[in-house]
Design a protein around this motif. Structure first.
Motif, mmCIF file in Angstrom:
data_model
loop_
_atom_site.group_PDB
_atom_site.id
_atom_site.type_symbol
_atom_site.label_atom_id
_atom_site.label_comp_id
_atom_site.label_asym_id
_atom_site.label_seq_id
_atom_site.Cartn_x
_atom_site.Cartn_y
_atom_site.Cartn_z
ATOM 1 N N TYR A 66 0.830 -1.205 0.000
ATOM 2 C CA TYR A 66 0.000 0.000 0.000
ATOM 3 C C TYR A 66 0.869 1.263 0.000
ATOM 4 C CZ TYR A 66 -4.323 -2.573 0.902
ATOM 5 O OH TYR A 66 -5.411 -3.405 0.794
ATOM 6 N N MET A 67 0.447 2.250 -0.797
ATOM 7 C CA MET A 67 0.932 3.619 -0.710
ATOM 8 C C MET A 67 -0.274 4.533 -0.904
ATOM 9 S SD MET A 67 4.634 3.878 -2.684
ATOM 10 C CE MET A 67 4.063 3.336 -4.309
ATOM 11 N N GLU A 68 -0.099 5.801 -0.606
ATOM 12 C CA GLU A 68 -1.092 6.808 -0.956
ATOM 13 C C GLU A 68 -0.621 7.547 -2.203
ATOM 14 O OE1 GLU A 68 -3.012 8.188 3.295
ATOM 15 O OE2 GLU A 68 -1.227 9.219 2.581
ATOM 16 N N LYS A 69 -1.556 7.985 -3.038
ATOM 17 C CA LYS A 69 -1.214 8.749 -4.236
ATOM 18 C C LYS A 69 -2.178 9.914 -4.404
ATOM 19 C CE LYS A 69 -2.349 7.678 -8.383
ATOM 20 N NZ LYS A 69 -3.412 8.697 -8.591
ATOM 21 N N THR A 70 -1.711 10.922 -5.125
ATOM 22 C CA THR A 70 -2.568 12.044 -5.476
ATOM 23 C C THR A 70 -2.678 12.127 -6.994
ATOM 24 O OG1 THR A 70 -2.988 14.413 -5.136
ATOM 25 C CG2 THR A 70 -0.709 13.763 -5.563
ATOM 26 N N GLY A 71 -3.565 12.978 -7.478
ATOM 27 C CA GLY A 71 -3.810 13.089 -8.909
ATOM 28 C C GLY A 71 -2.800 13.970 -9.621
ATOM 29 N N PRO A 72 -2.963 14.139 -10.929
ATOM 30 C CA PRO A 72 -1.989 14.887 -11.723
ATOM 31 C C PRO A 72 -1.883 16.363 -11.354
ATOM 32 C CG PRO A 72 -3.928 14.321 -13.042
ATOM 33 C CD PRO A 72 -4.030 13.561 -11.762
ATOM 34 N N LYS A 73 -2.956 16.957 -10.805
ATOM 35 C CA LYS A 73 -2.886 18.363 -10.405
ATOM 36 C C LYS A 73 -2.165 18.554 -9.077
ATOM 37 C CE LYS A 73 -7.124 19.629 -12.852
ATOM 38 N NZ LYS A 73 -8.501 20.212 -12.733
ATOM 39 N N GLN A 74 -1.990 17.438 -8.340
ATOM 40 C CA GLN A 74 -1.242 17.425 -7.074
ATOM 41 C C GLN A 74 -1.867 18.325 -6.015
ATOM 42 O OE1 GLN A 74 2.893 18.138 -7.944
ATOM 43 N NE2 GLN A 74 3.046 16.390 -9.326
ATOM 44 N N ARG A 75 -3.163 18.574 -6.157
ATOM 45 C CA ARG A 75 -3.891 19.313 -5.132
ATOM 46 C C ARG A 75 -4.995 18.463 -4.507
ATOM 47 N NH1 ARG A 75 -3.347 23.425 -9.101
ATOM 48 N NH2 ARG A 75 -5.480 23.055 -9.844
ATOM 49 N N GLU A 76 -5.263 17.289 -5.143
ATOM 50 C CA GLU A 76 -6.302 16.409 -4.626
ATOM 51 C C GLU A 76 -5.798 15.685 -3.372
ATOM 52 O OE1 GLU A 76 -4.980 16.284 -7.607
ATOM 53 O OE2 GLU A 76 -6.461 16.222 -9.201
ATOM 54 N N ALA A 77 -6.748 15.212 -2.572
ATOM 55 C CA ALA A 77 -6.386 14.423 -1.396
ATOM 56 C C ALA A 77 -5.697 13.133 -1.836
ATOM 57 C CB ALA A 77 -7.629 14.110 -0.576
ATOM 58 N N PHE A 78 -4.720 12.700 -1.065
ATOM 59 C CA PHE A 78 -4.047 11.435 -1.344
ATOM 60 C C PHE A 78 -4.983 10.284 -0.987
ATOM 61 C CE2 PHE A 78 -0.558 14.235 -1.550
ATOM 62 C CZ PHE A 78 0.552 13.579 -2.069
ATOM 63 N N LYS A 79 -5.028 9.265 -1.849
ATOM 64 C CA LYS A 79 -5.880 8.104 -1.619
ATOM 65 C C LYS A 79 -5.035 6.844 -1.476
ATOM 66 C CE LYS A 79 -9.833 10.004 -4.164
ATOM 67 N NZ LYS A 79 -10.758 9.808 -5.305
ATOM 68 N N LYS A 80 -5.426 5.990 -0.549
ATOM 69 C CA LYS A 80 -4.716 4.731 -0.311
ATOM 70 C C LYS A 80 -5.022 3.756 -1.441
ATOM 71 C CE LYS A 80 -4.324 1.031 3.157
ATOM 72 N NZ LYS A 80 -4.856 0.533 4.453
ATOM 73 N N ARG A 81 -3.962 3.206 -2.039
ATOM 74 C CA ARG A 81 -4.101 2.251 -3.125
ATOM 75 C C ARG A 81 -3.089 1.121 -2.950
ATOM 76 N NH1 ARG A 81 -8.365 4.238 -3.608
ATOM 77 N NH2 ARG A 81 -9.147 5.557 -5.303
#
Length: 378
Positions: free
Chosen positions: A261-276
């Motif tokens: 597991y890691m957390e990631k954010t979207g391409p704009k890098q302003r979205e909340a990080f989501k666990k994936r």
């Protein structure tokens, strides 16, 4: 008697210290401290437990805690790992997967049983259950949508160069028909929740698809695994006639470099990080909402350093997305940066090592084509 015991112990230590006996005969783990008094091999504690389950073949004793008589020590001296391997590993097919101490229990157990119990590799040209170019049988497959495991018929064909599965025993048309050269298979007992769990991965329209299967028999599922490797090997021998056997062997099924597991954010890098859930399969970094998802939610291509790819510890200053884990990783590509966070520093360093190992390797012509596809898709 004490003198005899001392001489025996001295002789045992001398045999034990031979270079050939410095690694476990079955999994290669350093400094084995057990041995089989009937086979003459030096093995690790984990492999000794497997040997103990086949007492008709192997009697194991601790080299540190058990008493050894002179006859047993002399037997070890005449055999040892080199002599015994020359007998029981004389004719291993080049495609057969020889597990290490990092591999799961079912792979190591069936390797040991194949060698000593079934003696599959002692004679040249022996017909093996995974070597005749075709395999058909039932595997329990996890449903893509409902997560329920149901019996499905699978057919592997070297002549057709493919793997098929059918939803019904008497079905004439397969549910899938996958070319053998786009298949990977790796054992995933913890992820699947079964000691014989096998993950079959293949590419469809350059997207990764996962199938999760198991069989009640450890031997049967390992036979399927090696049958896939056998068919792949012979297919690639035809496709790449000038390649050496070892070069082709290195292109067969592979373990994932890293999962977790890691957390990631979207391409704009302003979205909340989501666990994936992330899987690094060489240059493909795939992420899933659940480890047992059939399809990845997205993929990131990880190229080489000479082509503008790098991995950095931490996140860029001013990163705005909310994240609950604070051990950041930044993957730099020619087009954008990908931001991830890990729960612990240990996870962070392990992921960085895995990414670095990929980035430090030069890209192949095939990988340039994959990179071009990822750029086109984005």
């Amino acid at each position: 008697m004490a003198g005899v015991s001392e001489r025996t112990m001295k002789a045992l230590k001398e045999v034990w210290k031979r270079a050939e006996n410095s690694l476990c005969a079955d999994c290669g783990k350093p400094d084995p401290d057990w041995a089989s008094s009937t086979l003459g091999v030096f093995i690790c504690l984990s492999c000794s437990g497997i040997h103990r389950n086949i007492p008709s073949i192997s009697k194991v004793k601790s080299l540190k805690m058990d008493c050894w008589d002179n006859a047993q020590v002399q037997f070890l001296a005449k055999h040892g790992n080199a002599v015994t391997k020359a007998i029981y590993e004389a004719h291993i097919p080049i495609y057969y997967y020889q597990p290490t101490y990092n591999d799961c229990q079912v792979l190591r157990e069936q390797w040991i049983r194949a060698k000593y119990e079934r003696k599959e590799f002692t004679e040249p040209g022996k017909q093996l259950p995974y070597s005749d170019g075709v395999k058909e049988g039932i595997l329990w497959k996890r449903g893509r949508d409902n997560g329920q495991f149901l019996p499905r018929k699978f057919l592997l064909s070297e002549r057709e160069g493919c793997l098929k599965y059918f939803t019904k025993q008497d079905a004439k048309e397969p549910k899938i028909n996958v070319k053998i050269d786009v298949i990977n298979a790796t054992f995933q007992p913890e992820k699947i929740g079964n000691p014989n769990g096998l993950q079959i991965t293949y590419l469809k329209d350059n997207k990764t698809r996962n199938i999760f299967v198991y069989h009640e028999s450890g031997k049967e599922v390992v036979d399927w695994f090696n049958a896939i490797r056998s068919v792949q090997f012979h297919y690639l021998k035809v496709a790449f006639p000038i390649a050496s056997d070892n070069e082709i062997k290195n292109r067969l099924t592979r373990n994932f470099l890293k999962e977790g597991y890691m957390e990631k954010t979207g391409p704009k890098q302003r979205e909340a990080f989501k666990k994936r859930w992330f899987t690094l399969d060489h240059r493909r970094l795939m992420y899933f909402k659940d480890p047992l998802d059939a399809f990845a939610k997205g993929e990131v291509f990880v190229g080489s350093g000479e082509n503008g790819y790098s991995v950095q510890k931490g996140l860029p200053s001013g990163t705005q997305g909310n994240f609950s884990w604070h051990h950041g990783i930044t993957i730099v590509t020619p087009d954008r940066e990908y931001l991830f966070t890990c729960e612990t520093e240990t996870d962070q360093l392990e992921w960085i090592r895995a990414f670095t190992s990929v980035i430090n390797q030069a890209m192949t012509p095939q990988e340039y084509s994959i990179e071009a596809y990822f750029k086109f898709k984005s």
